[in-house]
Scaffold this motif. Sequence first.
Motif, PDB file in Angstrom:
ATOM      1  N   GLN A  96       0.954  -1.141  -0.092  1.00 39.18           N
ATOM      2  CA  GLN A  96      -0.004  -0.021  -0.044  1.00 39.18           C
ATOM      3  C   GLN A  96       0.801   1.396  -0.156  1.00 39.18           C
ATOM      4  O   GLN A  96       0.510   2.276  -0.822  1.00 39.18           O
ATOM      5  N   GLN A  97       2.010   1.198   0.888  1.00 41.13           N
ATOM      6  CA  GLN A  97       2.950   2.250   0.746  1.00 41.13           C
ATOM      7  C   GLN A  97       3.579   2.607  -0.580  1.00 41.13           C
ATOM      8  O   GLN A  97       3.674   3.698  -0.902  1.00 41.13           O
ATOM      9  N   LEU A  98       3.799   1.610  -0.994  1.00 43.50           N
ATOM     10  CA  LEU A  98       4.628   1.573  -2.558  1.00 43.50           C
ATOM     11  C   LEU A  98       3.431   2.167  -3.432  1.00 43.50           C
ATOM     12  O   LEU A  98       3.818   2.914  -4.264  1.00 43.50           O
ATOM     13  N   ALA A  99       2.248   1.718  -3.241  1.00 46.26           N
ATOM     14  CA  ALA A  99       1.373   2.153  -4.159  1.00 46.26           C
ATOM     15  C   ALA A  99       1.120   3.634  -4.051  1.00 46.26           C
ATOM     16  O   ALA A  99       1.017   4.347  -5.175  1.00 46.26           O
ATOM     17  N   GLU A 100       1.088   4.085  -2.900  1.00 45.09           N
ATOM     18  CA  GLU A 100       0.773   5.567  -2.403  1.00 45.09           C
ATOM     19  C   GLU A 100       2.002   6.382  -3.118  1.00 45.09           C
ATOM     20  O   GLU A 100       1.932   7.542  -3.683  1.00 45.09           O
ATOM     21  N   GLU A 101       3.304   5.800  -2.637  1.00 49.98           N
ATOM     22  CA  GLU A 101       4.522   6.485  -3.103  1.00 49.98           C
ATOM     23  C   GLU A 101       4.454   6.716  -4.732  1.00 49.98           C
ATOM     24  O   GLU A 101       4.759   7.932  -5.439  1.00 49.98           O
ATOM     25  N   ALA A 102       4.153   5.741  -5.180  1.00 50.74           N
ATOM     26  CA  ALA A 102       3.850   5.692  -6.850  1.00 50.74           C
ATOM     27  C   ALA A 102       2.951   6.662  -7.187  1.00 50.74           C
ATOM     28  O   ALA A 102       3.275   7.667  -8.236  1.00 50.74           O
ATOM     29  N   THR A 103       1.869   6.794  -6.770  1.00 48.41           N
ATOM     30  CA  THR A 103       0.781   7.626  -7.028  1.00 48.41           C
ATOM     31  C   THR A 103       1.247   9.136  -6.808  1.00 48.41           C
ATOM     32  O   THR A 103       0.896   9.928  -7.565  1.00 48.41           O
ATOM     33  N   ARG A 104       1.723   9.214  -5.786  1.00 50.39           N
ATOM     34  CA  ARG A 104       2.247  10.548  -5.433  1.00 50.39           C
ATOM     35  C   ARG A 104       3.637  11.017  -6.457  1.00 50.39           C
ATOM     36  O   ARG A 104       3.416  12.230  -6.826  1.00 50.39           O
ATOM     37  N   LYS A 105       4.244  10.380  -6.808  1.00 50.84           N
ATOM     38  CA  LYS A 105       5.401  10.334  -7.823  1.00 50.84           C
ATOM     39  C   LYS A 105       4.731  10.808  -8.839  1.00 50.84           C
ATOM     40  O   LYS A 105       5.194  11.823  -9.809  1.00 50.84           O
TER      41      LYS A 105
END
Length: 125
Positions: free
Chosen positions: A60-69
């Motif tokens: 979930q954190q990886l997905a949020e980070e990808a979305t933020r980027k």
Amino acid sequence: MQKPIMAVTGDETDEETELAPSHMAGATGDMPTYQIRAPTTALPQGAVMAASPGSLHSPQQLAEEATRKRELRLMKNREAAKECRRRKKEYVKCLESRVAVLEVQNKKLIEELETLKDICSPKTD
């Protein structure tokens, strides 16, 4: 001769970066300058560097980070496109202005040519 200074940053655990004195330092009399050299040793194949505990992320954190980027990249792209359109408009205005000036100059030159033709042509009466 002095041994080159070895520097280790916080990110590097098994790898060191060597700072070597520049050959120009002695010639100028200034303080020595240093150039960064690539590390001379590499990790053996298959060796994995230990990650710090804070660097392990959940999916979930990886997905949020990808979305933020992605959002950041899209925002930067929008700003760059906006700036590009602004510069293009400015360029086109400059070209239009130049065309107007050249048209006026061309008209004056044509009138001057006609006047000179009238003056130089033989008059037949």
